[in-house]
Design a protein around this motif. Structure first.
Motif, PDB file in Angstrom:
ATOM      1  N   TYR A  48      25.146  22.835  16.565  1.00 41.86           N
ATOM      2  CA  TYR A  48      25.226  22.640  15.118  1.00 41.86           C
ATOM      3  C   TYR A  48      24.044  21.806  14.620  1.00 41.86           C
ATOM      4  CZ  TYR A  48      26.856  20.840  10.633  1.00 41.86           C
ATOM      5  OH  TYR A  48      26.940  20.485   9.307  1.00 41.86           O
ATOM      6  N   ASN A  49      23.733  20.734  15.314  1.00 42.20           N
ATOM      7  CA  ASN A  49      22.613  19.883  14.897  1.00 42.20           C
ATOM      8  C   ASN A  49      21.294  20.639  14.945  1.00 42.20           C
ATOM      9  OD1 ASN A  49      24.357  17.729  14.514  1.00 42.20           O
ATOM     10  ND2 ASN A  49      24.034  16.896  16.565  1.00 42.20           N
ATOM     11  N   GLU A  50      21.088  21.413  16.008  1.00 37.48           N
ATOM     12  CA  GLU A  50      19.848  22.182  16.130  1.00 37.48           C
ATOM     13  C   GLU A  50      19.716  23.197  15.004  1.00 37.48           C
ATOM     14  OE1 GLU A  50      17.177  22.471  18.613  1.00 37.48           O
ATOM     15  OE2 GLU A  50      17.797  20.391  18.819  1.00 37.48           O
ATOM     16  N   ALA A  51      20.821  23.842  14.645  1.00 38.61           N
ATOM     17  CA  ALA A  51      20.747  24.925  13.666  1.00 38.61           C
ATOM     18  C   ALA A  51      20.706  24.423  12.232  1.00 38.61           C
ATOM     19  CB  ALA A  51      21.931  25.872  13.857  1.00 38.61           C
ATOM     20  N   PHE A  52      21.532  23.438  11.883  1.00 39.76           N
ATOM     21  CA  PHE A  52      21.731  23.090  10.481  1.00 39.76           C
ATOM     22  C   PHE A  52      21.157  21.732  10.082  1.00 39.76           C
ATOM     23  CE2 PHE A  52      25.224  25.980  11.639  1.00 39.76           C
ATOM     24  CZ  PHE A  52      24.944  27.014  10.761  1.00 39.76           C
ATOM     25  N   GLU A  53      20.659  20.976  11.043  1.00 35.95           N
ATOM     26  CA  GLU A  53      19.983  19.735  10.708  1.00 35.95           C
ATOM     27  C   GLU A  53      18.480  19.815  10.998  1.00 35.95           C
ATOM     28  OE1 GLU A  53      21.754  16.245  12.327  1.00 35.95           O
ATOM     29  OE2 GLU A  53      23.695  16.575  11.333  1.00 35.95           O
TER      30      GLU A  53
END
Length: 316
Positions: A276-281
């Protein structure tokens, strides 16, 4: 004359009803096949649109370097993204946190679920209501459960209030690196108790009573009966519960996002949280897709082991 003619081998005319029955059956079979395809095609189209196509596009993204904020489309680089992910310390740290989280939850939840199943397998007044209460956490959405436990774990929540009553200092359950992961494990084990208990209960009720009676006649007490009769017979059920729960736990995200968001200091950053962090942050969709497919490979391996183990148990 008629007898002589038949004995001489004169041809007999075929039955017109039996002759027409074959084409009629083939026609009916063809009509059923067409009707079946007509009924199935909308579901196949919907499945392809919402599942197969996104999976295929996600696999393509895993072979590219793509940041939607930057200009330009995905840049294909093959397996370089997978190699970069496998060489990343963050990735292996997330794997280690995922393993700790999954193993800790199973160590707490599976024996407790078996103990509860043994308890509610008996007959006593209110056993149906007791089973329903124990199963209730299973049907409550995980996000709602996480919000409740967020209050329980807060500085002014119930747990710190109880600690204050006995004269103990408050505990930063979710903001301390040493206690955050353990707090998540306790919450997730509580959530998993009801479903695992019901599966164990079904397994217990499927055990033939004659085996238990024979063990009692042979002088086995409750502990020896549990150890040498019940637990071996529940081995396939236990394998199913452990592996299925492990598959769910490997995909954990909602409760961690609500309670800790992966902190403090990445102490609760499981693999799905890192994706999630890689994709959306950080908007590194290529790396996030590669991590997602590596997670898929892990889950697929666990599912394969589960099916093989359960089939062996069934053959025995």
């Amino acid at each position: 004359m008629v007898t002589d003619t038949l004995s001489a081998g004169s041809p007999v005319s075929p039955d017109p009803v039996r002759t027409a029955r074959g084409p009629r059956r083939r026609s009916l079979y063809s009509a059923q096949r067409r009707a079946g395809w007509i009924l199935v095609l909308p579901a196949v189209f919907a499945l392809s649109l919402v599942t197969i196509v996104p999976i295929g596009y996600g696999f393509y993204l895993s072979l590219t370097s793509y940041n939607p904020v930057e200009r330009g489309g995905p840049r294909f680089h093959g397996l370089d993204g997978y190699l970069a992910v496998l060489q990343s310390g963050e990735f292996w740290h997330a794997i280690w946190i995922t393993v700790q989280y999954s193993a800790g939850t199973l160590i707490l939840a599976v024996p407790a679920a078996l103990a509860l199943a043994l308890l509610v397998n008996g007959r006593f007044p209110g056993v149906g209501l007791f089973r329903a209460v124990l199963y209730l956490p299973r049907v409550v959405p995980l996000v709602a459960v996480s919000m409740i436990w967020l209050w329980l774990y807060s500085h002014d929540g119930l747990f710190n209030y109880l600690l204050d009553l006995v004269g103990l200092p408050p505990v930063d359950f979710l903001t301390d690196e040493d206690t955050a992961l353990a707090s998540l494990i306790v919450m997730r084990a509580w959530k998993a108790l009801g479903g695992s208990m019901i599966i164990f209960l079904a397994g217990l009720q499927a055990i033939p009573k004659s085996l238990l009676e024979a063990a009692s006649v042979d002088g086995c007490g409750r502990w020896r009966t549990l150890r040498h009769v019940i637990l071996p017979l529940l081995a396939p059920i236990t394998t199913y519960v452990v592996v299925v729960d492990l598959i769910y736990l490997a995909q954990s995200f909602s409760e961690i996002y609500v309670l800790t968001s992966g902190g403090p200091l990445s102490s609760t950053t499981v693999l799905n949280m890192l994706i999630y962090n890689e994709a959306f942050e950080h908007y590194r969709l290529g790396n996030a897709s590669a991590m997602a497919f590596l997670l898929f490979c892990l889950i697929f391996g666990l599912a394969y082991v589960s099916i093989r183990t359960m089939s062996r148990g069934g053959r025995r």
